[in-house]
Design a protein around this motif. Structure first.
Motif, short mmCIF file in Angstrom:
data_model
loop_
_atom_site.label_atom_id
_atom_site.label_comp_id
_atom_site.label_asym_id
_atom_site.label_seq_id
_atom_site.Cartn_x
_atom_site.Cartn_y
_atom_site.Cartn_z
N ASN A 144 0.81 -1.22 0.00
CA ASN A 144 0.00 0.00 0.00
C ASN A 144 0.84 1.27 0.00
O ASN A 144 0.31 2.36 0.16
N GLU A 145 2.17 1.15 -0.14
CA GLU A 145 3.04 2.33 -0.12
C GLU A 145 3.87 2.37 -1.38
O GLU A 145 4.79 1.57 -1.55
N PRO A 150 8.57 -0.91 -4.87
CA PRO A 150 9.62 -1.46 -5.74
C PRO A 150 10.86 -1.91 -4.98
O PRO A 150 11.49 -2.91 -5.35
N ARG A 151 11.20 -1.18 -3.90
CA ARG A 151 12.39 -1.56 -3.14
C ARG A 151 12.18 -2.89 -2.42
O ARG A 151 13.06 -3.75 -2.41
N VAL A 152 11.01 -3.06 -1.81
CA VAL A 152 10.74 -4.30 -1.08
C VAL A 152 10.55 -5.46 -2.06
O VAL A 152 11.00 -6.58 -1.79
N ALA A 153 9.92 -5.20 -3.20
CA ALA A 153 9.74 -6.27 -4.20
C ALA A 153 11.10 -6.78 -4.69
O ALA A 153 11.31 -7.99 -4.80
N LEU B 39 -5.87 -0.30 0.46
CA LEU B 39 -5.24 0.73 1.29
C LEU B 39 -4.55 0.18 2.53
O LEU B 39 -3.81 0.90 3.20
N GLY B 40 -4.81 -1.07 2.86
CA GLY B 40 -4.27 -1.62 4.10
C GLY B 40 -5.05 -1.11 5.30
O GLY B 40 -5.96 -0.28 5.18
N TRP B 41 -4.69 -1.61 6.48
CA TRP B 41 -5.38 -1.24 7.71
C TRP B 41 -5.18 0.25 8.01
O TRP B 41 -6.12 0.95 8.41
N GLY B 42 -3.98 0.75 7.79
CA GLY B 42 -3.68 2.15 8.11
C GLY B 42 -4.59 3.12 7.38
O GLY B 42 -5.00 4.14 7.94
N GLY B 43 -4.91 2.82 6.14
CA GLY B 43 -5.73 3.73 5.34
C GLY B 43 -7.22 3.43 5.39
O GLY B 43 -8.02 4.11 4.73
N LEU B 200 3.19 -8.33 -3.97
CA LEU B 200 3.88 -7.16 -4.53
C LEU B 200 4.13 -7.27 -6.02
O LEU B 200 4.31 -6.27 -6.70
N THR B 201 4.21 -8.50 -6.53
CA THR B 201 4.49 -8.68 -7.95
C THR B 201 3.60 -9.80 -8.49
O THR B 201 3.07 -10.59 -7.72
#
Lengths: 226, 226
Positions: A144-145, A150-153, B39-43, B200-201
């Protein structure tokens, strides 16, 4: 003690300022991993990590200018620690030829089955400890960020490749045989799922039984496809 | 159209206010799941969900007094949808007796292996879609939120038991045979790990190969332990 010779790519002097800087950086990375595991991404700020590490906020920002820098580096740190832990596992050794059955204790030699079980247990342990818990928090936050994703992927891809490579070596698996690569990948996916299952409750009793059964299945699968 | 007879435990009248209330509740639950996934929990706040559902904040709070109420109910909704999706999978049917080999196409009859592959694919699909993505966000948030943790842990236990029960039925597995229960559990852990890997991918090409290989291994494992 700072060794003089065993880190050829990053030669270390005896400069006490450099030593202190390295020690500060190390404390920040360890604090960042602990924060992520305990507080999640939402509660993990540079200030919280600096305080936990006993470092001033300014010093923390000298090492890691942004929140993303700090926590991405912390996941790199997680990955390096995970690799070191994987390397410390006893290797399964080259398996002997022969048949193995899927029934526990069936056709597989007890030595090889035991060795596989030790490797399987060791790898699953890596995915159920605080290192995985921290990586999971960052992984899910990255979904969600935009700045993190891209960095974490890219990191997860590197970590995944390294975990796969070391698991193949520890299991003594031959990836030139069709199916072996996917057998190992599926096992690592299972280890990740077991890590997720232990997030909210102690899942260790169930996990032990699953690991025992899947050690038999993996022993048989790797014997058959070899 | 409101059916008059097919919901005996919750009799439905033709009161348009009740219909509107049910429709509002349903819209809020679906919006909450979509918010969590994106958005995830935060959003994900009650306000964001209410706006997305086209409902006033007051009306949203009438249905769900707290943020925890709303998102826990949304996960219940996820779980019910997931169960319905599982029930809609074609059953593998009662497997025939006989031997199966771990080598793809080895000893397993093509019909049974195909049926197992369809069940395996169907279940893995459930763990890689938006429903799982939403549940994952709540799950990980619950690790760091005291108010959420016991509610989500209880829900996950219920959802896990239901997924297990339905997978056993769809695979036609006999849990009275030692090892079968853990074989199925390990497969569901693998499905969860595959869901995490796709966060993520796009992991679908690798996943397809893992699913294909593990369908063969599961077919053989269930044949051997039967």
């Amino acid at each position: 003690m700072v060794p003089l010779t065993d880190a050829p790519r990053q030669p270390r002097g005896r400069d006490p300022r450099q030593d202190r800087s390295r020690a500060t950086r190390q404390r920040l990375l360890e604090a960042a991993v602990a924060c992520l595991a305990e507080l999640g991404w939402g509660g993990s700020t540079v200030s919280v990590v600096a305080e936990r590490a006993g470092v001033s906020r300014g010093a923390a920002q000298h090492h890691f200018p942004t929140r993303e820098d700090l926590f991405t580096a912390a996941v790199e740190h997680v990955a390096a620690e995970r690799s070191a832990a994987l390397r410390a596992l006893p290797p399964r050794g080259a398996p002997s030829a022969g048949t193995a059955d899927l029934v526990p204790g069936g056709g597989a030699g007890p030595v090889r089955a035991d060795a596989t079980a030790a490797v399987v247990r060791g790898i699953v342990d890596l995915y159920t400890g605080p290192l995985f818990r921290a990586a999971l928090q960052l992984w899910v936050a990255a979904a969600n960020e935009e700045q993190l994703r891209p960095r974490v992927a890219a990191l997860e891809a590197r970590v995944g490749r390294e975990a796969h490579r070391m698991t193949v070596a520890l299991l003594g698996a031959d990836e030139s045989v069709p199916g072996v690569r996917e057998t190992v990948q599926g096992f690592l996916d299972m280890a990740r799922g077991l890590g997720l299952a232990t997030l909210l409750t102690d899942d260790s009793a169930r996990r032990d039984r699953v690991v025992q059964q899947w050690s038999h299945l993996l022993t048989a699968a790797l014997a058959h496809t070899r």
